[in-house]
Design a protein around this motif. Structure first.
Motif, short mmCIF file in Angstrom:
data_model
loop_
_atom_site.label_atom_id
_atom_site.label_comp_id
_atom_site.label_asym_id
_atom_site.label_seq_id
_atom_site.Cartn_x
_atom_site.Cartn_y
_atom_site.Cartn_z
N ILE A 144 0.85 -1.20 0.00
CA ILE A 144 0.00 0.00 0.00
C ILE A 144 0.88 1.25 0.00
CG2 ILE A 144 -1.84 1.24 1.17
CD1 ILE A 144 -2.65 -1.39 2.49
N ARG A 145 1.69 1.39 1.03
CA ARG A 145 2.70 2.46 1.16
C ARG A 145 2.23 3.81 0.58
NH1 ARG A 145 7.60 3.34 3.11
NH2 ARG A 145 9.26 4.30 1.90
N LEU A 146 1.27 4.40 1.25
CA LEU A 146 0.70 5.67 0.79
C LEU A 146 1.72 6.79 0.72
CD1 LEU A 146 -2.71 5.68 2.71
CD2 LEU A 146 -2.29 5.07 0.33
N LYS A 147 2.82 6.64 1.42
CA LYS A 147 3.87 7.65 1.41
C LYS A 147 4.32 7.96 -0.01
CE LYS A 147 8.41 8.70 3.39
NZ LYS A 147 9.45 8.26 4.35
N GLN A 148 4.28 6.96 -0.89
CA GLN A 148 4.73 7.15 -2.26
C GLN A 148 3.56 7.26 -3.24
OE1 GLN A 148 8.29 5.51 -3.79
NE2 GLN A 148 8.64 4.21 -2.02
N ARG A 149 2.40 7.63 -2.73
CA ARG A 149 1.22 7.73 -3.60
C ARG A 149 0.67 9.15 -3.64
NH1 ARG A 149 -0.41 2.69 -5.26
NH2 ARG A 149 0.46 0.94 -4.09
N ASP A 150 1.57 10.07 -3.99
CA ASP A 150 1.17 11.45 -4.28
C ASP A 150 0.42 12.08 -3.11
OD1 ASP A 150 0.60 13.81 -5.77
OD2 ASP A 150 0.67 12.63 -7.60
N LEU A 152 -2.21 11.24 -1.61
CA LEU A 152 -2.70 10.31 -0.59
C LEU A 152 -1.71 10.19 0.57
CD1 LEU A 152 -4.21 7.40 -2.75
CD2 LEU A 152 -5.43 9.21 -1.52
N GLY A 153 -0.42 10.26 0.25
CA GLY A 153 0.60 10.20 1.29
C GLY A 153 0.55 11.42 2.19
N VAL A 154 0.35 12.58 1.57
CA VAL A 154 0.25 13.83 2.34
C VAL A 154 -0.96 13.77 3.27
CG1 VAL A 154 -0.28 16.29 2.13
CG2 VAL A 154 1.44 15.26 0.64
N LEU A 155 -2.09 13.33 2.75
CA LEU A 155 -3.31 13.26 3.56
C LEU A 155 -3.18 12.24 4.68
CD1 LEU A 155 -6.06 13.49 0.78
CD2 LEU A 155 -5.45 15.23 2.46
N ALA A 156 -2.56 11.10 4.37
CA ALA A 156 -2.40 10.06 5.40
C ALA A 156 -1.54 10.56 6.55
CB ALA A 156 -1.77 8.81 4.77
N ASP A 157 -0.44 11.21 6.24
CA ASP A 157 0.45 11.73 7.29
C ASP A 157 -0.27 12.79 8.12
OD1 ASP A 157 2.61 13.91 8.17
OD2 ASP A 157 3.61 11.96 8.05
N THR A 158 -0.98 13.68 7.44
CA THR A 158 -1.68 14.76 8.13
C THR A 158 -2.78 14.23 9.03
OG1 THR A 158 -1.24 16.24 6.27
CG2 THR A 158 -2.97 16.88 7.79
N ILE A 159 -3.56 13.30 8.50
CA ILE A 159 -4.66 12.73 9.27
C ILE A 159 -4.14 11.96 10.48
CG2 ILE A 159 -6.52 11.02 9.21
CD1 ILE A 159 -6.95 11.87 6.25
N GLY A 160 -3.08 11.18 10.27
CA GLY A 160 -2.54 10.38 11.36
C GLY A 160 -1.81 11.16 12.42
N ALA A 161 -1.05 12.18 12.00
CA ALA A 161 -0.21 12.92 12.94
C ALA A 161 -0.92 14.09 13.60
CB ALA A 161 1.04 13.43 12.22
N HIS A 162 -1.98 14.61 12.96
CA HIS A 162 -2.60 15.82 13.50
C HIS A 162 -4.11 15.70 13.69
CE1 HIS A 162 1.08 18.25 13.03
NE2 HIS A 162 1.29 17.50 11.97
N ALA A 195 -5.49 21.50 8.51
CA ALA A 195 -4.77 22.54 7.77
C ALA A 195 -3.35 22.72 8.29
CB ALA A 195 -5.53 23.86 7.84
N SER A 196 -3.19 22.80 9.60
CA SER A 196 -1.85 22.98 10.16
C SER A 196 -0.97 21.76 9.88
CB SER A 196 -1.92 23.24 11.67
OG SER A 196 -2.48 22.14 12.36
N GLY A 197 -1.60 20.58 9.87
CA GLY A 197 -0.86 19.37 9.55
C GLY A 197 -0.41 19.34 8.10
N LEU A 198 -1.27 19.79 7.20
CA LEU A 198 -0.90 19.87 5.78
C LEU A 198 0.28 20.81 5.57
CD1 LEU A 198 -4.35 19.99 3.92
CD2 LEU A 198 -2.56 18.26 3.65
N ARG A 199 0.23 21.94 6.24
CA ARG A 199 1.34 22.89 6.10
C ARG A 199 2.62 22.29 6.64
NH1 ARG A 199 3.04 27.63 8.97
NH2 ARG A 199 1.45 27.27 10.56
N GLY A 200 2.51 21.52 7.72
CA GLY A 200 3.69 20.88 8.30
C GLY A 200 4.30 19.83 7.38
N ILE A 201 3.44 19.00 6.76
CA ILE A 201 3.97 17.95 5.87
C ILE A 201 4.51 18.56 4.58
CG2 ILE A 201 1.74 17.43 4.81
CD1 ILE A 201 4.63 14.96 5.57
N PHE A 202 3.91 19.67 4.13
CA PHE A 202 4.48 20.37 2.97
C PHE A 202 5.90 20.83 3.28
CE2 PHE A 202 0.16 21.92 1.10
CZ PHE A 202 -0.11 20.61 0.70
#
Length: 357
Positions: A144-150, A152-162, A195-202
């Motif tokens: 699956i590895r969403l980290k490498q799926r455009d 989706l990886g950004v959203l997964a990190d943001t949702i999980g971490a924030h 939103a703050s999580g998205l900015r952080g992962i960017f």
């Protein structure tokens, strides 16, 4: 004191543990704001923080276990890529047994948190908590590895971490306080944390873009461009973040948070004026801080802790405990504030007086 730290076996083991679980990447940056959301939620319910002390401890432990699991899983999956890019990875060179025990230990404490929190009787909190674990699994582990799926990886990190940790804090405090969750409050918290999580992962992906390209990791930044992330983060995500957080402060009716925001912005300006420390919204550069990060870590929780002490002095116990847990954040700002007002500003004013003469 420094010599004692270097030569003290216990301290050295502690440093190794901090490195392995990458606590410097999440303890303050992600932990303190989530606790602040818990404090703010209790404030809305007009519940003394001291009466929630055991629930706050369980909240911190349960989410810390998820954070450790997420970083261990990420290091486990990134070993080959990190070697190619020359990045440090705490699990490289570790035995398979060590890696298995590390992950299993996290799962054990996760199940223990569910049991101690009696989350089985609270389906919404249980669903959020389990989702938090699952999303990090899908983010890191192939195929699956969403980290490498455009995106989706950004959203997964943001949702999980924030997003999920902050929602869990709101739901958990509402449960132990035996109150209904205000729809407006949880909507604002969710929007702000996303939103703050998205900015952080960017920021993180832009910072690591060259390493990711070298290792062949197809993150959102690699597959788009720095310019795209910068534009989207600065002109779309950041305004949404500010609007949602402003709404949170208005709903919580915490005027002190506004005073602290002014104090933070004044500190940011003084650091820039005297020390040329720039503040950025998304783009990571040397000698630059990211706007509002220090506020979320330090002043957001302090605003609600101080107000709680004002209403009930016994809550000072929670204030002290929080200050000890995040002492480094308080120390850095206090040191800068002292130097600015003790030396920089007086020297500047003195120069002005001399120039007038």
């Amino acid at each position: 004191m420094n010599n004692f730290r270097v030569n003290n076996p216990l301290f050295m083991q502690f440093q190794k543990l901090v490195t392995i679980i990458r606590a410097n990447e999440w303890w303050a940056f992600k932990g303190a704001p989530v606790l602040a959301t818990a404090y703010a939620t209790a404030s809305i319910f007009n519940i003394p923080l001291l009466s929630l002390w055991n629930s706050l401890i369980l909240l911190l432990i349960s989410l810390s276990v998820v954070a450790i699991y997420a970083h261990l899983l990420n290091d486990l999956s990134d070993q080959d890529e990190d070697l190619i890019a020359g990045k440090s990875n705490a699990l490289v060179g570790r035995s398979k047994l060590f890696k298995v025990i590390s992950i299993v230990s996290c799962l054990f404490f996760g199940v223990l948190s569910i049991s101690l929190g009696d989350l089985i009787k609270l389906p919404l909190a249980l669903a959020i908590y389990i989702s938090n674990w699952l999303i990090f699994f899908t983010y890191s582990i192939p195929p699956i590895r969403l980290k490498q799926r455009d995106i989706l990886g950004v959203l997964a990190d943001t949702i999980g971490a924030h997003l999920l940790p902050n929602l869990f804090a709101v739901v958990w405090i509402a449960h132990v306080s035996e109150r209904q969750i205000p729809l407006l409050w949880i909507t604002l918290v969710g929007t702000w944390s996303l939103a703050s999580g998205l900015r952080g992962i960017f920021w993180h992906q832009i910072k690591d873009i060259e390493n990711d390209r070298l290792a062949g990791v197809k993150t959102f930044a690699v597959q788009t461009s720095v310019k795209t992330l910068h534009y989207f983060g600065k002109w779309i995500v950041f305004p949404i973040e500010v609007i949602a957080f402003t709404g949170m402060l208005l709903v919580s009716n915490n005027l002190l948070a506004g005073v602290f925001l002014a104090l933070y912005l004044a500190t940011v300006w003084l650091r820039y004026y005297f020390w040329k420390i720039y503040t950025v919204i998304v783009l990571p550069f040397a000698n630059r801080s990211t706007i509002l990060t220090e506020y979320y870590i330090l002043f957001y929780p302090l605003a609600f802790l101080v107000i709680s002490v004002w209403h009930n002095w016994l809550n000072v116990i929670i204030l002290i405990a929080h200050s000890v847990l995040y002492f480094n954040c308080l120390w850095i700002w206090s040191r800068d504030f002292y130097v600015l007002f003790r030396w920089e500003i007086p020297i500047y004013l003195n120069k002005l007086q001399v120039a007038k003469k």
